[in-house]
Design a protein around this motif. Structure first.
Motif, PDB file in Angstrom:
ATOM      1  N   THR A 278      41.845 -41.445  20.336  1.00  0.00           N
ATOM      2  CA  THR A 278      43.272 -41.659  20.541  1.00  0.00           C
ATOM      3  C   THR A 278      43.592 -43.116  20.209  1.00  0.00           C
ATOM      4  O   THR A 278      42.792 -44.007  20.508  1.00  0.00           O
ATOM      5  CB  THR A 278      43.638 -41.385  22.010  1.00  0.00           C
TER       6      THR A 278
ATOM      7  N   LYS B 201      40.378 -40.744  14.189  1.00  0.00           N
ATOM      8  CA  LYS B 201      41.273 -39.914  14.995  1.00  0.00           C
ATOM      9  C   LYS B 201      40.907 -38.443  14.844  1.00  0.00           C
ATOM     10  O   LYS B 201      40.864 -37.701  15.825  1.00  0.00           O
ATOM     11  CB  LYS B 201      42.727 -40.159  14.561  1.00  0.00           C
TER      12      LYS B 201
ATOM     13  N   ARG C 127      46.016 -37.081  24.238  1.00  0.00           N
ATOM     14  CA  ARG C 127      44.702 -37.161  23.619  1.00  0.00           C
ATOM     15  C   ARG C 127      44.790 -36.888  22.123  1.00  0.00           C
ATOM     16  O   ARG C 127      45.525 -36.031  21.677  1.00  0.00           O
ATOM     17  CB  ARG C 127      43.763 -36.144  24.286  1.00  0.00           C
ATOM     18  N   GLN C 128      44.058 -37.701  21.380  1.00  0.00           N
ATOM     19  CA  GLN C 128      43.916 -37.555  19.927  1.00  0.00           C
ATOM     20  C   GLN C 128      45.213 -37.767  19.158  1.00  0.00           C
ATOM     21  O   GLN C 128      45.334 -37.319  18.027  1.00  0.00           O
ATOM     22  CB  GLN C 128      43.312 -36.192  19.592  1.00  0.00           C
TER      23      GLN C 128
ATOM     24  N   CYS D 200      46.247 -39.064  27.931  1.00  0.00           N
ATOM     25  CA  CYS D 200      45.147 -40.026  27.883  1.00  0.00           C
ATOM     26  C   CYS D 200      45.556 -41.318  28.583  1.00  0.00           C
ATOM     27  O   CYS D 200      44.731 -42.091  29.017  1.00  0.00           O
ATOM     28  CB  CYS D 200      44.858 -40.300  26.419  1.00  0.00           C
TER      29      CYS D 200
END
Lengths: 240, 246
Positions: free
Chosen positions: A182, A177, A29-30, A4
């Motif tokens: 993120t 989240k 990501r995340q 990300c």
């Protein structure tokens, strides 16, 4: 894992002093990624340089696949930022600052719902100055979440919050989240890093010391908890 | 556009919430108008063939411009920069320019309210009638506004902190207010002071508005129009290069 945010050899100097020293890292990501370090380690400067608020003296940063300097408007439609010690206009009310900043986005999140989530809806019509330090801090998190961001930067997220409020904020962020957001945060609180972060990076004087999950970072030291491990890393680094 | 209106609406609300802008920009010129009219409104100035009210009208409409250009706008901008509010706009899809535009729009509105208050009082209560062309006068008013605001923007760009901005705006505002003829009739000044005060840009602006409001000849005015236009362009240009967001 999909990345990300990618930072490569990022360097920032103030005069001769190197504040960010060839930092490289990725945020997936995340995940929740925490940047830890003592006061003056260069945490805020790292965020501001990576976001293009300050001009880098070397290296590159890529956010959501884009160069922040070239694609500022596009990026900040999707990325929320809480800057350290935010201030607000005199006499402005909670609802007004939310409305004003919401107007900057094409499809902002519903600020009433965010205020509700952070238990601030009762203060909607109050002047921001009348809020307590903790409430104001929560408000600045709400404002960072206005774009409904896929990536949010939180600089010293819970400074000034009491224990209960801190837990609540952590809980809400964890839920967000789960929903796909993120998180990139800086903190002084080891407890915060342990509770929230999937991975952490320790820096001192702008240099990376170690990056990994909390378990990895602790496991690499002679101690069994993050606080002792953190202090050990900082001291070891001083000896070198 | 919706973005701008929301910003403007909220900034204007904040502006009206603290009364100093309205006191300095609207109540003060209106008060001075009443004083001048009551004391000497119908009397002729020197041997000039016009009355104190005729002379004062144009100057008093400029007070609102002066107040917003040298107090309202630079102080607000310096404050927003100090508080990192401008910086925050960098991390949104918008730019700090949008907030600046909203702040300037609030200044324009305050100045126009001031001008309207002075005009209504003069015409309705004290029987003022403009000899010159009203549209030309409006044009001159807008030109003076543009020139003064560009100076104000330059000041807000150069003053790094609220404290410096306070000192500088005070040092600019009060001389402009008292020496340009905006409040104290220029005709009452001794010759030397008139000459010294003529250096001030606002003095020139007020001269232009006075000339037009009294239906005077345009010869003298061309020079002032060029001067004000030049001030506007130069200050905008300098602002572009000196302005700091933080």
């Amino acid at each position: 894992m999909e990345s990300c945010m990618k930072v490569k050899n990022l360097t920032k100097r103030y005069g001769k002093r190197v504040v960010v020293d060839k930092l490289s890292f990725q945020v997936y990501r995340q995940e929740a990624f925490g940047l830890l370090g003592p006061n003056g380690a260069g945490k805020s400067t790292t965020i501001e340089t990576a976001l293009g608020l300050k001009k880098a003296d070397g290296g590159t940063a890529e956010i959501a696949g884009m160069n922040p300097e070239a694609k500022r408007k596009k990026i900040f439609e999707r990325v929320g930022v809480q800057l350290q010690s935010s201030n607000f206009q005199n006499n402005i009310r909670v609802e007004e600052i939310c409305e004003e900043l919401s107007a900057l986005y094409q499809s902002p999140a519903d600020y009433r719902e965010l205020l509700h989530r952070f238990k601030l809806e009762a203060f909607m019509r109050q002047p921001v100055e009348k809020l307590s330090g903790g409430e104001r801090q929560k408000l600045s998190v709400v404002l960072a979440l206005l774009p409904g961001p896929e990536l949010v930067f939180l600089d010293e997220l819970t400074t000034g919050l009491d224990t209960a409020a801190r837990r609540e904020v952590w809980q809400t962020l964890k839920e967000l989240k789960e929903g796909g957001m993120t998180i990139f945060l800086t903190t002084h609180y080891m407890e915060e890093a342990e509770s929230l972060c999937d991975r952490i990076m320790l820096i001192k004087q702008g240099q990376e010391i170690i990056t990994g999950t909390v378990e990895e970072v602790v496991g690499n030291s002679p101690y069994d908890n993050l606080e002792d491990a953190y202090l050990w890393y900082m001291e070891e680094e001083g000896k070198r | 556009m919706r973005r701008f209106w929301t910003l403007y609406k909220i900034e204007q609300k904040l502006g009206f919430r603290c009364p100093d802008g309205l006191i300095f920009g609207v109540a003060m010129p209106a008060g001075i108008l009443v004083l001048i009219s009551v004391i000497a409104g119908g009397k002729a100035v020197g041997g000039g063939g016009y009355t104190f009210l005729q002379s004062a009208f144009a100057s008093l409409t400029a007070v609102g411009i002066c107040a917003s250009a040298f107090m309202g706008i630079p102080l607000t901008i310096a404050d927003y920069r100090d508080k990192k509010i401008l910086k925050h706009f960098f991390v949104t899809p918008c730019s700090p320019m949008a907030l600046l535009a909203a702040v300037v729009a609030c200044g324009v509105v305050t100045a126009l309210i001031s001008c309207a208050a002075v005009s209504v009082l003069s015409v309705a209560v004290f029987g003022y009638r403009m000899k010159g062309n009203i549209l030309l006068f409006a044009g001159a008013y807008l030109l003076v506004m543009a020139a003064m605001y560009s100076i104000g923007m330059l000041i807000s760009g150069l003053c790094r902190t609220v404290k410096i901005a306070n000192v500088v705006t005070t040092a600019v505002y009060f001389p402009m207010l008292f020496l340009s003829g905006a409040t104290i009739p220029f005709e009452l000044f001794p010759g030397k002071l008139q000459k010294a005060a003529s250096v001030l840009p606002l003095t020139q602006g007020i001269k232009l508005m006075k000339e037009i409001s009294m239906g005077g000849s345009a010869e003298n005015s061309v020079r002032i129009v060029v001067l004000l236009a030049a001030i506007t362009i130069i200050c905008c240009f300098l602002t572009k290069f000196t302005f700091r967001w933080e």
